[in-house]
Write a protein that holds these residues in place. Structure first.
Motif, short mmCIF file in Angstrom:
data_model
loop_
_atom_site.label_atom_id
_atom_site.label_comp_id
_atom_site.label_asym_id
_atom_site.label_seq_id
_atom_site.Cartn_x
_atom_site.Cartn_y
_atom_site.Cartn_z
N GLY A 271 0.83 -1.34 0.05
CA GLY A 271 0.03 0.02 0.00
C GLY A 271 0.66 1.33 -0.04
N PRO A 272 1.09 1.73 1.11
CA PRO A 272 1.71 3.38 1.32
C PRO A 272 3.18 3.15 0.57
CG PRO A 272 0.74 2.68 3.41
CD PRO A 272 0.66 1.40 2.49
N MET A 273 3.99 1.96 0.87
CA MET A 273 5.24 1.81 0.39
C MET A 273 5.37 2.15 -1.20
SD MET A 273 8.62 1.68 1.12
CE MET A 273 8.70 0.90 2.80
N THR A 274 4.29 1.37 -2.18
CA THR A 274 4.49 1.50 -3.52
C THR A 274 3.43 2.49 -4.02
OG1 THR A 274 2.46 -0.10 -3.58
CG2 THR A 274 4.81 -0.90 -3.62
N GLY A 275 2.76 3.36 -3.02
CA GLY A 275 1.92 4.43 -3.39
C GLY A 275 2.73 5.64 -3.68
N ASN A 276 1.79 6.83 -4.00
CA ASN A 276 2.57 8.24 -4.33
C ASN A 276 2.20 9.22 -3.23
OD1 ASN A 276 3.72 7.41 -6.69
ND2 ASN A 276 1.91 7.49 -7.74
N LEU A 277 1.42 9.01 -2.39
CA LEU A 277 1.06 9.85 -1.12
C LEU A 277 2.12 10.13 -0.11
CD1 LEU A 277 -2.64 8.53 -0.41
CD2 LEU A 277 -1.79 10.25 -2.22
N LEU A 278 2.68 9.09 0.32
CA LEU A 278 3.76 9.31 1.46
C LEU A 278 5.03 9.44 0.74
CD1 LEU A 278 3.03 6.62 4.13
CD2 LEU A 278 2.49 9.04 4.48
N THR A 279 6.10 10.53 1.43
CA THR A 279 7.31 10.72 0.69
C THR A 279 8.22 9.39 1.00
OG1 THR A 279 8.22 11.76 2.63
CG2 THR A 279 7.33 13.19 0.94
N LYS A 280 9.47 9.44 0.24
CA LYS A 280 10.51 8.28 0.63
C LYS A 280 10.94 8.33 2.07
CE LYS A 280 11.93 7.20 -3.96
NZ LYS A 280 12.89 7.11 -5.09
N PRO A 281 11.28 9.36 2.68
CA PRO A 281 11.86 9.48 4.11
C PRO A 281 10.63 8.93 4.95
CG PRO A 281 12.43 11.41 2.87
CD PRO A 281 11.47 10.69 2.02
N GLU A 282 9.33 9.41 4.71
CA GLU A 282 8.12 9.02 5.56
C GLU A 282 8.14 7.46 5.39
OE1 GLU A 282 5.71 13.01 5.21
OE2 GLU A 282 5.23 11.20 4.07
#
Length: 369
Positions: A271-282
């Motif tokens: 989910g979040p890891m492959t998505g575009n909503l959270l930044t890489k540092p987050e």
């Protein structure tokens, strides 16, 4: 309440004979936008007697003209038809949620609390997974406007409300229905969050839902829902589907409403890891916490308050549904009766007058023996 609710005994008979009748009609309503415009014949004295808004509207027109033609573009034909049926004392039958919503809007604008109550009752009875979000969005928008009439324009007409008006009661009923909608959404969250209709919510409505501690669903579903919503929102406003635009239309309040630390590693990766909503540092910080790997927080957006919130489990709703329809009242009454019956069955028997009489007779028998 509308004045038509306290009409004289002869008025319902007279007005019902005139409904959908061209006989004696002296006003015509053209309702809706072209090409879907409906034509309705009306009678000034019936409508003026039955409703304060129509009374104000018709009083400001040219009394010398043989017939008025009044365009009404903010309602659909079906809703106006049911509005007139109600004012002419005809039976009002609502058979679908869209009709109930549009009729509620008409009843609210024309200050008909009785018709509003019929719509609220129908919506409460038919609430289900497929329409809960639609009803919630609509009633949320209307619940703060139940005392406002915008037809006719208050700047053009002076509308005098009946002193016995129960519009405040209708506002309370609307808010009660809103309460029931949220309870239903909380209780059926896994089914609700995958509905296509969640993509049509306003941003503040989406925020109210996903921030609820009682939205009892896996966080992976909550994240997937907000991801779908912001993708559609960008398309709706012709924005490029870039991470910056997606996050901008969504807003950090909604993005950080997801309890990321309640996901397992697989859910976070897919989910979040492959998505575009959270930044890489987050993503790096959150994944490290999930893996229990010590790491310094390298992003200013993830605060200690956020981390604490993301660890809190959502809980099932414990508040009760407010019975608005007769069905709900009957169910509540039956529940109370069953409870009383059960208590009576398990409680020790009480001594009655028959018991006392029997005891006295037995005592006298013993005395004489």
């Amino acid at each position: 309440m509308c004045p038509n609710d306290t009409a004289t005994p002869c008025q319902p008979l007279l007005s019902s004979r005139l409904f959908d009748s061209e006989a004696g009609s002296d006003v015509t309503f053209l309702v809706g936008h072209e090409p879907d415009t409906w034509r309705f014949p009306g009678h000034r004295w019936v409508l003026a007697e039955a409703n304060p808004v129509f009374r104000a509207m018709l009083a400001k027109r040219d009394d010398e003209s043989p017939e008025m033609v009044i365009p009404i573009t903010d309602l659909d034909g079906k809703a106006f038809d049911l509005l007139l049926r109600y004012l002419y004392k005809e039976e009002v039958v609502i058979q679908s949620v869209p009709t109930a919503l549009s009729t509620f809007y008409a009843a609210q604008k024309y200050l008909c609390p009785g018709l509003m109550k019929l719509c609220i009752t129908y919506l409460d009875q038919t609430l289900d997974v497929s329409n809960a979000l639609q009803v919630f969005e609509f009633i949320r928008m209307c619940s703060g406007q139940c005392g406002t009439a915008s037809a006719p324009d208050p700047d053009l007409y002076d509308v005098e409300l009946d002193p016995n008006s129960n519009l405040d009661n209708m506002l309370n009923l609307s808010r009660s229905l809103l309460h029931n909608c949220l309870l239903y959404i909380d209780s059926h969250a896994p089914e609700i969050l995958v509905q296509e209709s969640i993509e049509d919510l306003k941003q503040d409505s989406l925020k109210e839902i996903v921030q609820r501690d009682t939205l009892y669903a896996p966080e992976s579903l909550v994240y997937a829902a907000i991801e779908r919503w912001c993708n559609v929102e960008c398309k709706r406003y012709h924005k490029e589907l870039s991470p910056e635009n997606l996050r901008a239309v969504l807003g950090d309040e909604i993005l950080f409403s997801v309890r990321y630390l309640l996901m397992d590693e697989r859910e976070f990766l897919e989910g979040p890891m492959t998505g575009n909503l959270l930044t890489k540092p987050e993503c790096t910080v959150l994944f490290a916490i999930l893996r229990r790997i010590p790491i310094a927080n390298t992003t200013c957006t993830i605060t200690e308050e956020c981390l604490a919130k993301w660890k809190q489990n959502r809980r099932p709703p414990k508040y009760s549904r407010i019975p608005l329809a007769k069905r709900g009242s009957d169910e509540k009454r039956k529940t109370k009766e069953k409870k009383k019956k059960k208590e009576k069955e398990v409680s020790p028997g009480r001594c009655t007058s028959a018991c006392v009489t029997d005891y006295v007779v037995r005592a006298l028998q013993c005395l004489f023996d």
